[in-house]
Design an enzyme around this catalytic site. Structure first.
Site, PDB file in Angstrom:
ATOM      1  N   CYS A   1      -5.692   2.629  -5.282  1.00 48.24           N
ATOM      2  CA  CYS A   1      -5.064   3.037  -4.100  1.00 48.24           C
ATOM      3  C   CYS A   1      -5.837   4.127  -3.823  1.00 48.24           C
ATOM      4  O   CYS A   1      -6.180   5.158  -4.382  1.00 48.24           O
ATOM      5  CB  CYS A   1      -3.746   3.501  -4.242  1.00 48.24           C
ATOM      6  SG  CYS A   1      -3.108   4.153  -2.623  1.00 48.24           S
TER       7      CYS A   1
ATOM      8  N   CYS B   1       0.674  -1.151  -0.022  1.00 45.19           N
ATOM      9  CA  CYS B   1       0.195  -0.027  -0.072  1.00 45.19           C
ATOM     10  C   CYS B   1       1.047   1.324   0.075  1.00 45.19           C
ATOM     11  O   CYS B   1       0.902   1.915   1.043  1.00 45.19           O
ATOM     12  CB  CYS B   1      -1.004   0.049   1.041  1.00 45.19           C
ATOM     13  SG  CYS B   1      -2.238   1.237   1.153  1.00 45.19           S
TER      14      CYS B   1
END
Length: 437
Positions: free
Chosen positions: A362, A184
């Site tokens: 994202c 991430c």
């Protein structure tokens, strides 16, 4: 004499367990997002043959890690992101609660601490290893409640982040992105935006200097979203330093040492009142330095088929592979479909016809209630799903991040039913041509 016999019996039983041998059609290494998802797909296929699928995973708990950013900002508790591994792994598969210690790809065998497993197809989904000791002073700082060092990247550290954000009244708040691949990649700046928004709401922002130090040469890899993030930082007076690497922490002095990656000999020390660290990460140690991996220690796979570049019966999934996509949960959804379809084609004697195009997403949370929903491919081009400009902050994207995505994860993805948002993209953008995933 009886005691000796009983003791010997125990030793014999232990030896039998330790050196137990297994064989299976599909061996999945890792019970995280990737391993659980792909195991669920194959378990449905072989539900009448439970010994066909074996999963190796040592952990008792499974975490929905994408929500750690919000937990670190005080939105939700760790319990909402945690379930027992036995409750999320597919029931029609065999779970070996063990750790991988070695590979023998020539003989199609994997060795764990207690087992030897013969496989027909191997799927490696071991994720990333978090290297807390790679930065001197980081582990000590996290353990010291007065050092004001924190991180959203660990289940044992994330719950302490918000307390330290609340405790910060003035000074410099530093947020870092490490000099390594990480899971991430948007999270290090997301927690900075949320902390800044909290301090603004508490009317103490004027006394706190917010700094985001990243080792990358850009704030974000996709220009459209990077432009939006630069606007956010400029509007809210968040200082961004590119190619700046955290190399040491002095927790007793509340000091951090940084390095300029353009000129590595240039280092400087700065005081902080809060230091949020995204630790360096790597492929797991067990993968490194063998014939399965590249120079960096990542499983060497074709970026399109996700099949190993040397061994045709080995596939990779998720963060541990050499595939150059962003390492996010969203990337695993289409990857799992590609891996499943290509393996089934191979087992049926057909040509592999599914390709992964590098899709990743994202959700860049920029404030409480606001989010930029970035979606993109290998070419770092936007691949947006919804009929609105996802490069702009929106409350709808925030609600997806907070409510919809966890629901999809627990109820669809881990059960093998979610292959990514392509079906919705086709509805909202019927004339857009995209590669098959």
């Amino acid at each position: 004499m009886y005691g000796i016999v009983r003791s010997s019996s125990r030793i014999l039983k232990f030896q039998n367990v330790r050196y137990a041998s297994h064989s299976c059609k599909i061996l999945v290494l890792g019970g995280g997002c990737g391993g659980c998802t792909i195991a669920a797909k194959f378990s449905k296929k072989y539900k009448d043959q439970p010994n066909h699928v074996i999963i190796v995973e040592p952990c008792e708990d499974h975490y929905y890690q994408p929500i750690f950013t919000l937990i670190g900002a005080g939105v939700g508790k760790l319990e909402s992101a945690r379930k027992k591994m036995k409750d999320v792994l597919p029931k029609d598969a065999q779970w070996l609660k063990d750790s991988v210690v070695g590979f023998d790809p020539e003989n199609c065998k994997v060795t764990t601490k207690n087992h030897t497993i013969q496989y027909e197809i191997l799927i490696v989904a071991l994720g990333l290893q978090t290297n807390w000791n790679a930065i001197p002073g980081l582990a000590e700082g996290l353990e010291n409640p007065d050092a004001q060092v924190c991180s959203i990247y660990g289940p044992n550290t994330v719950s302490k982040v918000f307390e330290k954000i609340k405790r910060t009244k003035n000074g410099s708040a530093l947020f870092t992105f490490p000099n390594s691949p990480i899971k991430c990649p948007g999270a290090p700046q997301k927690i900075a935006y949320l902390a800044e928004d909290y301090w603004r709401k508490q009317k103490r922002r004027y006394a706190i200097n917010v700094v985001y130090n990243t080792t990358l040469p850009v704030i974000f890899g996709v220009k459209k979203y990077a432009d939006s993030l630069w606007e956010v930082c400029k509007r809210r007076n968040i200082n961004v330093n590119l190619q700046t690497n955290l190399v040491e922490i002095k927790p007793d002095k509340k000091e951090a040492v940084f390095q300029n990656l353009k000129n590595p000999e240039k280092k400087w020390t700065t005081e902080y009142s809060l230091l949020h660290v995204s630790p360096p990460m790597s492929a797991p140690d067990v993968l490194k330095s063998n014939s399965l991996t590249n120079e960096a220690g990542f499983l060497s796979v074709s970026p399109k088929t996700l099949q190993h570049t040397k061994y045709s019966n080995i596939y990779g999934l998720g963060d541990c592979t050499s595939s150059p996509n962003s390492k996010t949960m969203a990337a695993i959804a289409p990857q799992s479909k590609v891996v499943y379809k290509n393996i089934m084609a191979t087992l049926e004697g057909k040509e592999m016809d599914h390709c992964y195009d590098g899709y990743a997403s994202c959700p860049l949370v920029t404030a409480y209630g606001k989010c930029i929903l970035a979606e993109f491919d290998y070419n770092l081009q936007p691949r947006e799903t919804f009929p609105f400009d996802q490069g702009k902050e929106s409350h709808a994207a925030y609600l997806m991040k907070k409510e919809a995505f966890p629901f999809i994860y627990w109820n669809l993805m881990l059960r093998g039913h979610w292959n990514g948002p392509k079906i919705f993209r086709n509805i909202f953008h019927p004339f857009e041509k995209t590669p098959e995933v």
